[in-house]
Design a protein around this motif. Structure first.
Motif, short mmCIF file in Angstrom:
data_model
loop_
_atom_site.label_atom_id
_atom_site.label_comp_id
_atom_site.label_asym_id
_atom_site.label_seq_id
_atom_site.Cartn_x
_atom_site.Cartn_y
_atom_site.Cartn_z
N ASP A 1 0.86 -1.18 0.00
CA ASP A 1 0.00 0.00 0.00
C ASP A 1 0.90 1.24 0.00
O ASP A 1 1.50 1.59 1.02
N PHE A 2 1.00 1.90 -1.16
CA PHE A 2 1.90 3.04 -1.30
C PHE A 2 1.34 4.32 -0.69
O PHE A 2 1.99 5.36 -0.75
N CYS A 3 0.11 4.26 -0.14
CA CYS A 3 -0.42 5.42 0.56
C CYS A 3 0.12 5.54 1.99
O CYS A 3 -0.08 6.56 2.63
N ILE A 4 0.78 4.50 2.47
CA ILE A 4 1.29 4.51 3.85
C ILE A 4 2.51 5.43 3.94
O ILE A 4 3.44 5.32 3.16
N THR A 5 2.47 6.35 4.91
CA THR A 5 3.59 7.26 5.14
C THR A 5 4.16 7.14 6.56
O THR A 5 5.17 7.74 6.86
N ASN A 6 3.49 6.37 7.41
CA ASN A 6 3.92 6.21 8.79
C ASN A 6 4.79 4.97 8.92
O ASN A 6 4.48 3.91 8.35
N GLU A 7 5.89 5.08 9.69
CA GLU A 7 6.82 3.95 9.80
C GLU A 7 6.19 2.77 10.51
O GLU A 7 6.36 1.61 10.09
N ASN A 8 5.44 3.03 11.58
CA ASN A 8 4.80 1.93 12.29
C ASN A 8 3.75 1.26 11.42
O ASN A 8 3.61 0.03 11.42
N ALA A 9 3.00 2.08 10.66
CA ALA A 9 2.01 1.49 9.75
C ALA A 9 2.68 0.67 8.66
O ALA A 9 2.16 -0.37 8.25
N ALA A 10 3.85 1.12 8.18
CA ALA A 10 4.57 0.35 7.16
C ALA A 10 5.06 -0.97 7.73
O ALA A 10 4.98 -2.02 7.07
N ARG A 11 5.55 -0.94 8.97
CA ARG A 11 5.99 -2.18 9.60
C ARG A 11 4.82 -3.14 9.80
O ARG A 11 4.93 -4.35 9.60
N LEU A 12 3.68 -2.57 10.17
CA LEU A 12 2.50 -3.40 10.37
C LEU A 12 1.99 -3.96 9.04
O LEU A 12 1.54 -5.10 8.96
N LYS A 13 2.06 -3.16 7.98
CA LYS A 13 1.65 -3.65 6.66
C LYS A 13 2.56 -4.79 6.21
O LYS A 13 2.10 -5.76 5.60
N HIS A 14 3.84 -4.67 6.52
CA HIS A 14 4.78 -5.74 6.18
C HIS A 14 4.40 -7.03 6.90
O HIS A 14 4.35 -8.11 6.28
N SER A 15 4.14 -6.94 8.18
CA SER A 15 3.74 -8.14 8.92
C SER A 15 2.37 -8.64 8.47
O SER A 15 2.10 -9.84 8.50
N SER A 16 1.50 -7.71 8.02
CA SER A 16 0.19 -8.12 7.52
C SER A 16 0.32 -8.95 6.25
O SER A 16 -0.33 -9.99 6.10
N LEU A 17 1.16 -8.49 5.32
CA LEU A 17 1.38 -9.28 4.10
C LEU A 17 2.00 -10.63 4.43
O LEU A 17 1.64 -11.65 3.83
N LEU A 18 2.94 -10.63 5.37
CA LEU A 18 3.54 -11.90 5.78
C LEU A 18 2.50 -12.83 6.37
O LEU A 18 2.47 -14.04 6.07
N TYR A 19 1.61 -12.27 7.20
CA TYR A 19 0.55 -13.09 7.79
C TYR A 19 -0.39 -13.64 6.72
O TYR A 19 -0.81 -14.81 6.78
#
Length: 745
Positions: free
Chosen positions: A304-322
């Protein structure tokens, strides 16, 4: 990218390299299996003469080099703007110059039409940009999308949709029901004909207005329960005791307008929901069609290229992994299910049956508690005994309290039970949510059933008025008050949980080092549960609008406040769920649940309109046995031609004909969808074959590049030639760059 071919100076001859393409070999195999020798000979003949049509799966191949396809592409691209074409900037400029040249060759009338069309198109785009800029909460939703991604953003967009829907419903009820009464009340040239009862005991309606000195807490109870001073206002059904409003030039039939507005807002909600869900449904079908496509979308297009927050990016990474882990787990479970023996299948099916019986028992217990609480609350309210303020408020809100407790406890029980049923992770989430949806929406149905069992039952067994006029002289207003209390209590619960649960939890997590608190962790923003809350409130609004015409306005204000409450708690208290719901990136699931709520809301409203006798003491339908009788009576007063036409539309012959035509149209759409599905399958096979062709050609290219130095050295040694090795064309591979159109192909 490069293409390798054998050059030819003598026309079309056999091409061994192209004959080895997987697509061409597959084409030969299919034509051989067709059974006709003539087709076989024609296909072989075209293959031996290098025809491009038999090799369309791998591109349009010519005898010397690939033919360019700009004429074909441009014939289809002339209707599209240059910015939408998949071309380079140079080709777009050339395309624009050709268009301008073509426009210069046109006549004056054609040029004017083209310029007018461009001007109208530009005006439409500017208008769409203006409407987009004026969208409600546009900046807030973009901020949420940037911080937490499109999953949580879809929840707030769904909430904005419900705000707009309720506002449109309020405008509908206000314009055609409330505004005519306001005009007739405050103007002298407009007269109103008020509905009058028969003079019997059924037409007596003593409203619960407070007389004399009123204690302050009674006003709070009236405000929270809709009784007292609120009962005789525009808020409830009983206030609209008007039959006709006589304007100078026409007479306004208020009962008919009241009924048609109810039907209109239900149909409007249905059409709006279906229209919004169509896009999400098509996308969901495409995504669920192929498991391999789901993997590719997550790997190559899942970020999701709309994400600009570092914590949200880390969470998106773990979300895709999940999600990838979940897909692999589903494949493992699917394989495990295929390998189950008959004994294991019997065991798991028996376990599921037993657990589902337990779930049914839990639901029956909850429904019985709601029914008993409603009966007890109605009996206490019917008594004239005075209670303390808190006790009286508990009696008023007892059904709402029980429903809220049931909606809080049952999801926990369902999540524990589902872990023993051995389903896939995605199906576990969907099945648990559907159970929660059924619990939330069915609880409203049980509440209404409890109310109607009290309304339609009398002490002596026979109701002379068709309903219990002693306890419920205006039963529609009483039902409206119950829906009003449900809505107010839902808003109070949302606000209280935010203030008294989520804020203290965030403070404890940030400032307390206790291990239990750290294990408890920060509050997660669970999208499906929050969606169920607002769908529950919207279902109450659809049911209650007939009995409480101002309920859409109340619900609009409620969702307006909920938006800011949820925004504050999301930014300050919550974090996105570590195990995201799969449909959270689209609104199809939200709208599907909302559609279920609309279907459930339509049933009690339809029953009360068509089956239950109208109150003889209040409301616009005093002169009718049921509310629906206003329609036949209004039709009977129309001119003979219009009345005959409407009677024909309501006849059985028209209903059967319409049903047959609808079935034929449905069969045609199903057949068309099947044909489109077959075409999509063929296109997918063609894309897969083109991938195999590209891999084959790349292998040949690498082989040719590795063999080229040895061949060149042998040629120089045999002929004594020391010039350019690429000048010789006999038996030597030539590498030429592809054109732009060949690359696109």
């Amino acid at each position: 990218m490069y293409v390798v071919f054998y050059p030819s100076h003598s026309g079309a001859v056999s091409n061994p390299l192209l004959d080895q393409l997987p697509s061409y070999q597959s084409l030969l195999y299919r034509r051989k299996s067709s059974g006709t020798s003539s087709t076989k000979r024609r296909s072989l003949n075209r293959g031996r003469h290098g025809s491009t049509s038999s090799r369309s799966g791998s591109g349009r191949w010519a005898s010397g080099r690939l033919e360019e396809r700009p004429p074909t592409l441009r014939s289809t691209a002339d209707q599209r703007p240059a910015r939408e074409l998949p071309w380079s900037m140079e080709e777009k400029r050339r395309h624009k110059e050709q268009r301008l040249q073509q426009c210069g060759d046109l006549g004056g009338w054609a040029q004017w039409r083209m310029s007018a069309r461009h001007y109208l198109k530009r005006m439409k785009e500017d208008g769409q940009d203006l409407l987009s800029a004026l969208q409600l909460w546009r900046a807030d939703i973009h901020m949420i999308e940037g911080m937490f991604g499109t999953g949580i953003q879809s929840y707030f967009s769904f909430l904005r949709f419900l705000v707009l829907l309720n506002f449109v419903m309020f405008l509908l009820m206000f314009s055609f029901v409330m505004l005519p009464i306001v005009i007739s009340t405050h103007t002298s040239f407009v007269n109103s004909t008020f509905t009058g009862g028969t003079g019997s005991e059924c037409s007596v309606y003593p409203p619960t207005s407070r007389q004399g000195l009123v204690v302050f807490h009674q006003h709070i109870i009236d405000l929270l329960s809709g009784t007292g001073f609120l009962e005789q206002t525009y808020l409830f059904y009983g206030y609209y005791k008007v039959n006709n409003i006589h304007f100078p030039s026409f007479s306004y039939n208020l009962p008919l307008a009241y009924l048609l507005c109810t039907i209109t807002y239900l149909l409007l909600s249905l059409l709006w929901i279906v229209k919004r869900s169509a896009t999400g449904f098509k996308r969901k079908l495409v995504q669920d069609e192929d498991r391999f496509q789901s993997f590719c979308n997550k790997v190559f297009a899942g970020w999701d290229f709309c994400i600009t927050n570092e914590n949200a990016a880390r969470l998106k990474h773990s979300s895709l992994l999940y999600e990838l882990k979940t897909d692999l787990e589903e494949e493992r479970i699917r394989q495990k299910m295929a390998e189950r023996s008959r004994k294991e299948k019997c065991r798991i099916y028996c376990l599921r049956v037993a657990l589902n019986l337990f779930v049914i028992a839990v639901l029956v217990c909850c429904f019985y508690c709601i029914y008993s609480a409603t009966i007890f609350s109605q009996q206490k309210q019917a008594q004239d005994q005075q209670y303390y303020f808190i006790v009286e408020l508990i009696f008023e809100y007892l059904p709402s309290i029980v429903i809220t407790l049931a909606n809080f406890i049952t999801p926990i029980i369902f999540s524990i039970i589902i872990s023993f049923e051995d389903y896939s992770p995605a199906f576990e989430i969907r099945f648990t949510l559907m159970r929660c949806v059924f619990m939330r929406l069915a609880s409203i149905g049980v509440l209404l059933f409890s109310l109607w069992s009290q309304i339609t039952s009398c002490s002596n067994g026979v109701c002379t008025c068709g309903y219990n006029h002693t306890l419920y002289p205006c039963w529609e207003t009483h039902v409206g008050q119950e829906m009003y209390k449900l809505m107010i209590f839902d808003l109070l619960i949302v606000s209280s949980v935010t203030v008294f649960v989520e804020f203290p939890r965030k403070i404890l997590v940030n400032h307390c080092e206790c291990g239990l608190v750290k294990w408890w962790g920060q509050q997660e923003f669970a999208i499906p549960q929050n969606v169920l809350e607002i769908v529950y409130g919207q279902t109450i609004c659809w049911i209650g609008t007939f009995y409480c015409p101002l309920m859409p306005a109340i619900n609009t204000i409620k969702y307006f406040l909920v938006f800011y409450i949820k925004k504050v708690t999301l930014v300050n208290n919550c974090r996105p769920a570590s195990r995201p719901f799969r449909a959270s990136s689209s609104t199809f699931f939200f709208l599907a649940v909302l559609l279920i709520g609309l279907a459930l809301a339509t049933v009690p409203v339809t029953v009360s309109i068509a089956q239950i006798r109208s109150s003889d003491a209040c409301g616009p339908f005093v002169n009718f046995t049921t509310s629906w009788e206003a329609v036949p009576r209004a039709v009977s007063q129309l001119p003979l031609g219009v009345m005959t036409f409407l009677n024909a539309l309501s006849s059985e012959a028209f209903a059967v004909s319409f049903f047959v035509i609808t079935c034929l149209a449905m069969f045609y759409v199903i057949a068309l969808a099947g044909a489109h599905k077959r075409v999509i399958t063929q296109l997918r096979d063609q894309l897969a074959m083109e991938g195999r062709d590209k891999r084959f050609l790349i292998q040949k290219l690498c082989q040719a590049q590795s063999e080229l130095p040895s061949r060149t050295s042998r040629s120089r040694a045999s002929h004594g030639y020391h010039g350019n090795p690429h000048s010789s064309t006999s038996g030597v591979f030539v590498v030429q760059p592809l054109t732009h159109y060949e690359t696109q192909a």
